[in-house]
Design a protein around this motif. Structure first.
Motif, PDB file in Angstrom:
ATOM      1  N   LYS A  74      18.419   2.304  -3.731  1.00  0.00           N
ATOM      2  CA  LYS A  74      17.088   1.710  -3.867  1.00  0.00           C
ATOM      3  C   LYS A  74      16.008   2.788  -3.816  1.00  0.00           C
ATOM      4  O   LYS A  74      15.067   2.788  -4.614  1.00  0.00           O
ATOM      5  CB  LYS A  74      16.853   0.682  -2.757  1.00  0.00           C
ATOM      6  CG  LYS A  74      17.669  -0.581  -2.901  1.00  0.00           C
ATOM      7  CD  LYS A  74      17.504  -1.498  -1.700  1.00  0.00           C
ATOM      8  CE  LYS A  74      16.110  -2.061  -1.589  1.00  0.00           C
ATOM      9  NZ  LYS A  74      16.005  -3.063  -0.485  1.00  0.00           N
ATOM     10  N   GLN A  75      16.145   3.726  -2.881  1.00  0.00           N
ATOM     11  CA  GLN A  75      15.172   4.804  -2.750  1.00  0.00           C
ATOM     12  C   GLN A  75      15.189   5.712  -3.978  1.00  0.00           C
ATOM     13  O   GLN A  75      14.133   6.155  -4.461  1.00  0.00           O
ATOM     14  CB  GLN A  75      15.468   5.623  -1.492  1.00  0.00           C
ATOM     15  CG  GLN A  75      14.518   6.780  -1.245  1.00  0.00           C
ATOM     16  CD  GLN A  75      13.086   6.351  -1.036  1.00  0.00           C
ATOM     17  OE1 GLN A  75      12.827   5.277  -0.464  1.00  0.00           O
ATOM     18  NE2 GLN A  75      12.135   7.166  -1.486  1.00  0.00           N
ATOM     19  N   GLN A  78      13.375   4.031  -6.780  1.00  0.00           N
ATOM     20  CA  GLN A  78      11.937   4.021  -6.490  1.00  0.00           C
ATOM     21  C   GLN A  78      11.314   5.365  -6.841  1.00  0.00           C
ATOM     22  O   GLN A  78      10.236   5.422  -7.459  1.00  0.00           O
ATOM     23  CB  GLN A  78      11.708   3.709  -5.010  1.00  0.00           C
ATOM     24  CG  GLN A  78      10.236   3.639  -4.626  1.00  0.00           C
ATOM     25  CD  GLN A  78      10.025   3.273  -3.168  1.00  0.00           C
ATOM     26  OE1 GLN A  78      10.863   2.622  -2.559  1.00  0.00           O
ATOM     27  NE2 GLN A  78       8.903   3.701  -2.609  1.00  0.00           N
ATOM     28  N   GLU A  82       8.489   6.056  -9.695  1.00  0.00           N
ATOM     29  CA  GLU A  82       7.193   6.632  -9.362  1.00  0.00           C
ATOM     30  C   GLU A  82       6.846   7.804 -10.266  1.00  0.00           C
ATOM     31  O   GLU A  82       5.686   7.989 -10.643  1.00  0.00           O
ATOM     32  CB  GLU A  82       7.195   7.074  -7.898  1.00  0.00           C
ATOM     33  CG  GLU A  82       7.156   5.897  -6.919  1.00  0.00           C
ATOM     34  CD  GLU A  82       7.316   6.348  -5.477  1.00  0.00           C
ATOM     35  OE1 GLU A  82       7.580   7.558  -5.258  1.00  0.00           O
ATOM     36  OE2 GLU A  82       7.178   5.499  -4.572  1.00  0.00           O
TER      37      GLU A  82
END
Length: 261
Positions: A74-75, A78, A82
């Protein structure tokens, strides 16, 4: 197809991209003009991969990640979102590569769980959390790196073979499940690919193959990461826009050759 034109400003994420086949694909996509992100659990290998390609005037990003860990995936997505806003290609290449585990009667079942967590659960997690980014792309694609061991086996390789067989099934399942998001999903099943020269410094070795090794392959040689990379450039491009849910064996013809000794 001019890959340098097609992949310019397109974003490609390769899991397990710090060594071996993954690094070979990273180099090929970077040479074709893509924004390449590699992720790997091995941070030493990741740093070396960045330096190796920098010496060839190629730029890639490295983000550490263990694809078996949902929160890390998930990180990862992300961070990709970004910086790049969308994702054109996800290549699920990360895996526990050593297929041999010993006799079944001596087998630790925890090893089976670990192999499936990385080799099968990992690609599913990556696909899930990459999907919002892929859905923003013009021609989104997922490529799973399977293995010819999904279709044939040596003794005592059951966790690896099962994980790659599952990845083949996951490929066609995702292909028919992601039609509304326009995501094509295919697989490459490599055979014997020599990665000795594509490892991190502490594990690199000079390959040596006997005449018998080469004769096992109808093409007369063992495979290279470049062989997989060239096919991946095609399958992940819009030139393969009518191909989804398929698996391509890249094995020099070994799986179609009958060997009796």
């Amino acid at each position: 197809m001019n890959n340098n034109t097609y992949y310019t400003n397109r974003t490609v994420l390769i899991t397990g991209g710090a060594q071996g086949i993954g690094l070979g694909m990273a180099q090929a996509f970077a040479e074709a003009g893509a924004n390449v992100i590699i992720t790997d659990k091995d941070q030493e290998a990741g740093a070396e991969a960045v330096q190796r390609l920098e010496k060839q005037n190629l730029t890639i990003d490295f983000i550490p990640c263990d694809v078996a860990q949902e929160q890390e995936v998930k990180q990862l997505m992300q961070e990709v979102g970004e910086k790049y806003k969308e994702l054109d290609v996800l290549i699920n290449n990360a895996g526990i590569a050593d297929p041999f585990v010993g006799p079944l009667q001596d087998f630790d079942v925890a090893v089976f769980d670990q192999v499936l967590a990385v080799n099968l659960r990992g690609p599913l997690l990556c696909a899930k959390y990459a999907l919002p980014l892929l859905a923003k792309a013009e021609y989104p694609a997922i490529l799973n790196i399977s293995s010819t061991r999904a279709f044939m086996s040596e003794p005592n390789t059951f966790p690896y073979s099962a994980s790659k067989g599952g990845l083949e099934a996951l490929t066609h399942s995702l292909a028919v499940s992601l039609t509304e998001e326009r995501v094509r999903v295919n697989a490459i099943a490599p055979g014997w690919i020599e990665v000795g020269e594509w490892q991190k410094d502490s594990e690199r070795y000079e390959p040596h193959h006997s005449g018998e090794d080469k004769k096992q392959h109808p093409v007369g040689r063992v495979g290279l990461p470049q062989d997989v990379a060239e096919a991946s450039l095609f399958l992940c491009s819009d030139k393969a826009g009518f191909i989804t849910g398929q698996s391509l064996a890249i094995d020099g013809g070994m799986t179609v050759k009958m060997i009796y000794k």
